[in-house]
Design a protein around this motif. Sequence first.
Motif, short mmCIF file in Angstrom:
data_model
loop_
_atom_site.label_atom_id
_atom_site.label_comp_id
_atom_site.label_asym_id
_atom_site.label_seq_id
_atom_site.Cartn_x
_atom_site.Cartn_y
_atom_site.Cartn_z
N PRO A 117 52.41 34.60 36.40
CA PRO A 117 51.81 35.64 37.24
C PRO A 117 52.84 36.62 37.81
CG PRO A 117 51.00 33.47 37.86
CD PRO A 117 52.15 33.25 36.93
N ILE A 118 54.04 36.11 38.10
CA ILE A 118 55.10 36.98 38.64
C ILE A 118 55.52 38.02 37.61
CG2 ILE A 118 57.46 36.99 39.54
CD1 ILE A 118 56.91 34.10 40.54
N ILE A 119 55.69 37.58 36.38
CA ILE A 119 56.07 38.51 35.30
C ILE A 119 54.97 39.53 35.05
CG2 ILE A 119 56.61 38.67 32.84
CD1 ILE A 119 57.91 35.87 33.11
N PHE A 120 53.71 39.06 34.99
CA PHE A 120 52.59 39.99 34.79
C PHE A 120 52.50 41.00 35.92
CE2 PHE A 120 50.42 36.54 32.12
CZ PHE A 120 50.78 37.16 30.94
N TYR A 121 52.74 40.52 37.14
CA TYR A 121 52.68 41.42 38.29
C TYR A 121 53.69 42.56 38.15
CZ TYR A 121 53.58 43.26 42.94
OH TYR A 121 53.78 44.11 44.00
N PHE A 122 54.93 42.22 37.87
CA PHE A 122 55.98 43.25 37.82
C PHE A 122 55.88 44.12 36.57
CE2 PHE A 122 58.05 40.52 41.02
CZ PHE A 122 58.44 41.50 41.93
N VAL A 123 55.33 43.59 35.49
CA VAL A 123 55.22 44.37 34.26
C VAL A 123 54.01 45.30 34.27
CG1 VAL A 123 54.84 44.22 31.77
CG2 VAL A 123 56.48 42.69 32.87
N LYS A 124 52.84 44.81 34.78
CA LYS A 124 51.61 45.59 34.64
C LYS A 124 50.86 45.87 35.93
CE LYS A 124 48.99 45.48 31.21
NZ LYS A 124 47.95 45.14 30.19
N PHE A 125 50.99 44.99 36.95
CA PHE A 125 50.09 45.09 38.09
C PHE A 125 50.80 45.29 39.42
CE2 PHE A 125 48.11 42.12 35.01
CZ PHE A 125 47.06 42.93 34.60
N LYS A 126 51.99 45.83 39.42
CA LYS A 126 52.75 46.02 40.65
C LYS A 126 51.97 46.91 41.61
CE LYS A 126 57.39 47.27 42.21
NZ LYS A 126 58.71 47.80 41.80
N THR A 127 51.75 46.40 42.84
CA THR A 127 50.89 47.11 43.78
C THR A 127 51.64 47.79 44.92
OG1 THR A 127 50.53 45.00 44.92
CG2 THR A 127 48.85 45.70 43.33
N SER A 128 52.65 47.14 45.48
CA SER A 128 53.39 47.75 46.60
C SER A 128 54.78 47.15 46.71
CB SER A 128 52.63 47.56 47.91
OG SER A 128 52.73 46.21 48.34
N GLU A 129 55.68 47.90 47.33
CA GLU A 129 57.05 47.43 47.54
C GLU A 129 57.07 46.24 48.49
OE1 GLU A 129 59.94 48.19 46.12
OE2 GLU A 129 58.77 49.44 44.75
N LYS A 130 56.18 46.25 49.46
CA LYS A 130 56.12 45.16 50.43
C LYS A 130 55.82 43.84 49.75
CE LYS A 130 53.62 43.63 54.57
NZ LYS A 130 52.59 43.98 55.58
N ILE A 131 54.80 43.83 48.93
CA ILE A 131 54.42 42.61 48.22
C ILE A 131 55.50 42.21 47.21
CG2 ILE A 131 52.75 41.63 46.60
CD1 ILE A 131 50.63 43.33 48.08
N SER A 132 56.08 43.20 46.57
CA SER A 132 57.15 42.92 45.61
C SER A 132 58.33 42.22 46.28
CB SER A 132 57.63 44.22 44.95
OG SER A 132 56.57 44.82 44.23
N LYS A 133 58.69 42.69 47.48
CA LYS A 133 59.80 42.06 48.22
C LYS A 133 59.46 40.61 48.57
CE LYS A 133 60.26 45.13 51.54
NZ LYS A 133 60.80 45.80 52.74
N PHE A 134 58.21 40.36 48.96
CA PHE A 134 57.79 39.01 49.31
C PHE A 134 57.91 38.09 48.10
CE2 PHE A 134 54.70 35.62 49.78
CZ PHE A 134 54.84 35.23 51.10
N ILE A 135 57.38 38.53 46.97
CA ILE A 135 57.41 37.71 45.75
C ILE A 135 58.85 37.47 45.30
CG2 ILE A 135 56.79 37.66 43.31
CD1 ILE A 135 54.28 39.29 44.07
N LEU A 136 59.68 38.50 45.36
CA LEU A 136 61.08 38.35 44.96
C LEU A 136 61.84 37.41 45.87
CD1 LEU A 136 62.09 41.99 43.92
CD2 LEU A 136 62.04 39.95 42.45
N ALA A 137 61.53 37.43 47.17
CA ALA A 137 62.22 36.56 48.13
C ALA A 137 62.02 35.09 47.76
CB ALA A 137 61.73 36.84 49.54
N PHE A 138 60.77 34.70 47.51
CA PHE A 138 60.48 33.29 47.25
C PHE A 138 60.84 32.87 45.83
CE2 PHE A 138 58.05 33.77 51.14
CZ PHE A 138 58.24 32.55 51.76
#
Length: 482
Positions: free
Chosen positions: A302-323
């Motif tokens: 899901p993380i790869i799919f999110y960043f490749v096709k479904f990236k929604t916001s920088e805020k959420i991206s930072k959260f996912i990247l942190a964990f």
Amino acid sequence: MSAGKIFEKLSWQVILLIFLLIFFVRNLLTPLIADDYSYAFIWDGAHWGNLIDGINPDNLQRVENFSDIFISQWQHYFTWGGRTIAHIFVQFFVWSGKILFDFANVFVMAALIFLLFKVGTGLKLREMNKIYLLWIIAGLYFCAPSFLITTIWLTGACNYLWMSFFEILFLLPFALKFWNKNFWSQEKTWQKILMACLGLIAGWSIEPGGALTVFVTFLFVVNAWREKKLQTWQKVGFIFLCVGFAILMLAPGNFYRMELTNTLEPDDIVPPDEQFTLQMFLTNFVVGFLPDFLREIILFAPIIFYFVKFKTSEKISKFILAFSSASILCLLMMLCSPEFPERAGFPSTIFLLIASPAALKEILPQLQKIYQRRTKILNFAAVIFCGIFLLSMLGCVAVENDIKNQLAERDKIILQHKSDDLIIVPPLEVPSWSEIVLGTRTWDNLTMWWGGDLESDVKGNRGILFAKYHGLKKIITTEREE
């Protein structure tokens, strides 16, 4: 009614109940083993502790009250290691009775599942659904290393499952504040006291999990500071988290244990002359990093799919990247340890099970569109997956029941020869199909070899402690086949 329709009508609460019931049965089937017996006694800091071969049983005294636990953990801290909080739980449950642990462990597992959902998505519990639940519990079952050792075995569960629970519980307010800026906006004294207590426990947990909690909390604090929204409870929590982690890492026993193990049991870790060399890193990569990482790969989908096709916001991206970064950091840190057992990667899976649902939440709307077009086939696939999941868990129950029956037969031999100077019993045998089908999710030969069972050596600490606990003179097993 077709299988797909049944799955569609099945609620997430029923799925969770089935999982927890089987988990409870597995707890009941798992006896006191290995380190459980070591912690049944006051830690003998004056004579190498309770986990080195060749210990003198005459120096051992059973834990009989809270005072004994305090004395034991004081000596443990200075002569073995800093995991005081975890081992207080271990010694309490071994002393008070395993049935109490069996019930408590189910509640901790359920609470951790809900925490992973809350921290990862920021949603309310009423918004839980089958997709989130199955992703989390299947992630725990299939991706966490040595599931039996890290979540069911008493000593292992208190170290890994329980400490992960406290780490994620501490992170919950930080995550909720991240998801909702109004959370705890009006500070109260009780919030600061609560975060101080939770921070101390989370930091003073286990080394990899504590380090990841410090790392992620630091990122939360920096983010709040940059947005000029850093609150006092966040500062207090982070300070006490660091204090707890320092207490854990700077325990004199950590250094004494390394010296003692290098001298008395060098075969249990990377040899002293290879420690902190390229050979050690290569060994740890093969025996620890690689199997843990490969087991977790599916959670990155899901993380790869999110960043490749479904990236929604920088805020959420930072959260996912942190964990997700914390997850990888855990495995990288363990490369630098003289010992990297697979179970040490458990915090890696836990932190990844926050990043992965966070990404899943963002791609779910697109998945639901696909589901509407392919309802029948996806329901059928879900039924097949749940069937495999259920059969695998029941397979674990079968293996653990088989081991329990072998222990019952062993008890008969012990009863017949209780007064003998030396009792010899057959080693426990794992069913031949188990490792192929179930892997390390239940008993496996390596677990038996490295302490899950008694030894054939009369100086082995497992046999010495078992004999002392049950009032025997000496007990060993016949040679185990390699």
